[in-house]
Design an enzyme around this catalytic site. Structure first.
Site, PDB file in Angstrom:
ATOM      1  N   ASP A 113       4.147   0.546  12.359  1.00  0.00           N
ATOM      2  CA  ASP A 113       2.961  -0.051  11.732  1.00  0.00           C
ATOM      3  C   ASP A 113       2.756  -1.512  12.125  1.00  0.00           C
ATOM      4  O   ASP A 113       1.727  -2.097  11.761  1.00  0.00           O
ATOM      5  CB  ASP A 113       3.062   0.043  10.203  1.00  0.00           C
ATOM      6  CG  ASP A 113       2.897   1.468   9.731  1.00  0.00           C
ATOM      7  OD1 ASP A 113       3.132   1.725   8.533  1.00  0.00           O
ATOM      8  OD2 ASP A 113       2.549   2.325  10.547  1.00  0.00           O
ATOM      9  N   LYS A 144       0.854  -1.198   0.000  1.00  0.00           N
ATOM     10  CA  LYS A 144       0.000   0.000   0.000  1.00  0.00           C
ATOM     11  C   LYS A 144       0.888   1.245   0.000  1.00  0.00           C
ATOM     12  O   LYS A 144       0.697   2.156  -0.809  1.00  0.00           O
ATOM     13  CB  LYS A 144      -0.877   0.011   1.248  1.00  0.00           C
ATOM     14  CG  LYS A 144      -1.551   1.354   1.536  1.00  0.00           C
ATOM     15  CD  LYS A 144      -2.423   1.343   2.756  1.00  0.00           C
ATOM     16  CE  LYS A 144      -1.719   1.662   4.024  1.00  0.00           C
ATOM     17  NZ  LYS A 144      -1.461   3.098   4.270  1.00  0.00           N
ATOM     18  N   ASN A 145       1.902   1.268   0.867  1.00  0.00           N
ATOM     19  CA  ASN A 145       2.694   2.489   1.053  1.00  0.00           C
ATOM     20  C   ASN A 145       3.747   2.712  -0.013  1.00  0.00           C
ATOM     21  O   ASN A 145       4.435   3.736   0.000  1.00  0.00           O
ATOM     22  CB  ASN A 145       3.304   2.510   2.460  1.00  0.00           C
ATOM     23  CG  ASN A 145       2.221   2.679   3.518  1.00  0.00           C
ATOM     24  OD1 ASN A 145       1.076   2.999   3.189  1.00  0.00           O
ATOM     25  ND2 ASN A 145       2.558   2.435   4.762  1.00  0.00           N
ATOM     26  N   CYS A 191      -5.628  12.261  12.461  1.00  0.00           N
ATOM     27  CA  CYS A 191      -6.350  10.993  12.394  1.00  0.00           C
ATOM     28  C   CYS A 191      -6.198  10.332  13.766  1.00  0.00           C
ATOM     29  O   CYS A 191      -5.643  10.912  14.694  1.00  0.00           O
ATOM     30  CB  CYS A 191      -5.773  10.109  11.291  1.00  0.00           C
ATOM     31  SG  CYS A 191      -4.129   9.544  11.662  1.00  0.00           S
ATOM     32  N   ARG A 225      -0.672  14.393  12.804  1.00  0.00           N
ATOM     33  CA  ARG A 225      -0.042  14.220  11.486  1.00  0.00           C
ATOM     34  C   ARG A 225       0.415  15.549  10.862  1.00  0.00           C
ATOM     35  O   ARG A 225      -0.103  15.991   9.842  1.00  0.00           O
ATOM     36  CB  ARG A 225      -0.984  13.480  10.525  1.00  0.00           C
ATOM     37  CG  ARG A 225      -1.614  12.223  11.055  1.00  0.00           C
ATOM     38  CD  ARG A 225      -0.630  11.151  11.476  1.00  0.00           C
ATOM     39  NE  ARG A 225       0.108  10.552  10.394  1.00  0.00           N
ATOM     40  CZ  ARG A 225      -0.345   9.523   9.672  1.00  0.00           C
ATOM     41  NH1 ARG A 225      -1.545   9.043   9.913  1.00  0.00           N
ATOM     42  NH2 ARG A 225       0.367   9.012   8.700  1.00  0.00           N
ATOM     43  N   ARG A 229      -8.912  -0.480   4.340  1.00  0.00           N
ATOM     44  CA  ARG A 229      -8.080   0.579   3.747  1.00  0.00           C
ATOM     45  C   ARG A 229      -6.724   0.015   3.326  1.00  0.00           C
ATOM     46  O   ARG A 229      -6.104   0.518   2.396  1.00  0.00           O
ATOM     47  CB  ARG A 229      -7.827   1.691   4.775  1.00  0.00           C
ATOM     48  CG  ARG A 229      -9.034   2.506   5.091  1.00  0.00           C
ATOM     49  CD  ARG A 229      -8.649   3.721   5.900  1.00  0.00           C
ATOM     50  NE  ARG A 229      -7.534   4.442   5.254  1.00  0.00           N
ATOM     51  CZ  ARG A 229      -7.048   5.588   5.729  1.00  0.00           C
ATOM     52  NH1 ARG A 229      -7.538   6.110   6.830  1.00  0.00           N
ATOM     53  NH2 ARG A 229      -6.053   6.215   5.115  1.00  0.00           N
TER      54      ARG A 229
END
Ligand code: EPZ
Length: 418
Positions: free
Chosen positions: A305, A22-23, A116, A121, A397
């Protein structure tokens, strides 16, 4: 909204294939806006954050198709340079469109990404970096507005390692007037994947340790072959945590073990015997888990993460484990939910102390952010009884078909509308 129902405890056995990162996919898709061309990007995960990025690019004028895990995108017709609030607010990562639009148009207007669940952030490093490199940037009624001066390039030293900050400044520097040198950059594999993608198009970028040098070019070239995104190391690490639980027998394939050294050390620390292949990780878990200490930090340190996911392992480890979260200010939201399963966790600022328990009992839990949701899922799979995880859109997500992957390992898991 949907919820997940999980019947535990599960003994999982079999092979799981890891999806694309994803990243990596998000900054690489944003990078296609830097130079109007047609691109094919392979191994892109079918997750909602990717759909959000594609929608943002389409809003700016791009055309795309997304079949299986291949994205074909034509960015020649991109004419807009403003990223609207309603898209940026749903996904912080859309902030990397900022550097691509600035690099292409010499101007960009991006809604402030906002906070978030895991923290506020900030983007101060992005902002200071753009200014240092000749892009006048102001915050005007909730928007970041940047305009390129005639004298772009130079140098900037990040005051804190930031992944998307590093990615943004690289994107804005490809077509600069003079050479750019960035110091104290992030070194996550996803940053390297973006550099490799841009270099495959003719960009002149070198990375030595935390220093990135960009020699400007006047344009990029057509792709001479599709670009394949690296495997998702956080998805692989999530399954590695799961594989470290007693009774499971999981082989993780289509992954990049070299990107997971600190997570593999953690798995071995709790007692797993880990066997590595070129693109696979097989884990034989201990019957009784050892307690360990984990400190999160920028790559190659233990990834923030994966902090929540490994916490869901340590709640069952004998003795007391400690997790220090050094990256984000508020990344223990999963703790309150894990306590519902019977976990014994105490918090003191950014330090979690975990006293292992013999077993967990089902609970109804609330997902709050992507990685916390994965932690609750691991907890529910270990707990006796039927657990529920609400607001499962957080999980979708960043994890492609995770319930199907778990079901194929023998998990009793299904979705229901709330
Ligand atoms: C990237 O977010 C990842 N997202 C995050 O993954 C990951 O947790 C994070 O890096 C850290 O590894 C993507 O790559 C799309 P940062 P990013 O800028 O770039 C502070 C997931 O679950 N900071 O590296 O937004 C910041 O507050 C997500 O996949 C500033 O102070 O994170 C944080 O404490 C969650 N000023 C630290 O730096 C800035 O200008 C690291 O943030 C920028 C960041």
């Amino acid at each position: 909204m949907e919820k997940l129902i999980i019947e535990g405890p599960s003994k999982l056995k079999g092979t799981v294939e890891i999806s694309g990162s994803k990243n990596s996919s998000l900054p690489i898709l944003a990078a296609t806006a830097l130079f109007g061309e047609e691109y094919t990007i392979k191994n892109v995960p079918r997750i909602s954050d990717v759909h959000t990025m594609l929608l943002l690019l389409e809003t700016l004028g791009a055309e795309f198709s997304f079949y299986s895990n291949d994205v074909h995108i034509d960015t020649r017709k991109i004419s807009k340079w403003e990223a609207p609030y309603d898209l940026v607010k749903t996904m912080r990562a859309s902030v990397v469109i900022w550097g691509a639009l600035l690099g292409r148009f010499g101007k960009a207007k991006i809604s402030l990404p906002g906070g978030c669940a895991i923290g506020d952030r900030p983007v101060d490093q992005h902002l200071k970096g753009f200014r240092a490199l000749g892009h006048d940037t102001e915050i005007v009624s909730g928007y970041l507005e940047s305009f390129t001066s005639n004298n772009t390039g130079g140098s900037y030293r990040f005051e804190i390692k930031t992944v998307t900050g590093t990615e943004n400044l690289i994107l804005a520097s490809i077509f600069a007037k003079s050479e750019t040198v960035l110091y104290n950059c992030a070194s996550e594999p996803e940053v390297l994947d973006l550099i490799n993608f841009l270099s495959s198009l003719g960009a002149k970028i070198t990375k030595t340790g935390g220093t990135i040098k960009i020699v400007p070019v006047s344009s990029l070239s057509k792709q001479n072959e599709p670009y394949c995104v690296i495997p998702d190391r956080i998805e692989a690490g999530t399954f590695l945590a799961l594989a470290s639980l007693p009774g499971n027998d999981i082989e993780i394939t289509k992954c990049a073990p070299d990107d997971l050294v600190s997570a593999i050390e953690a798995a071995e620390g709790v007692g797993s015997v880990v066997k590595l292949g070129d693109n696979s990780i097989s884990t034989h878990p201990a019957d009784d888990l050892n307690s360990i200490s984990l400190d999160t930090g920028p790559y190659p340190l233990f990834p923030t993460d994966l902090q929540a996911q490994f916490m869901s392992v340590l709640i069952l480890a004998g003795g007391t484990s400690k997790i220090v979260e050094n990256v984000f200010p508020n990344r223990f939201i999963h703790v309150a939910e894990l306590r519902k399963l019977g976990a014994k966790i105490s918090l003191d600022a950014n330090i979690a102390s975990i006293v292992g328990v013999r077993g967990l009992t089902r609970a109804s839990m609330q997902a709050s952010d992507l990685r916390a949701s994965a932690s609750l899922l691991i907890g529910a799979l270990s707990a006796s009884g039927r657990s529920e995880i609400h607001r499962v859109y957080h999980l979708d997500r960043g994890y492609e078909s995770i319930d199907n992957k778990l079901e194929s390992l023998g998990a009793k898991i299904w979705r229901k509308n709330e």
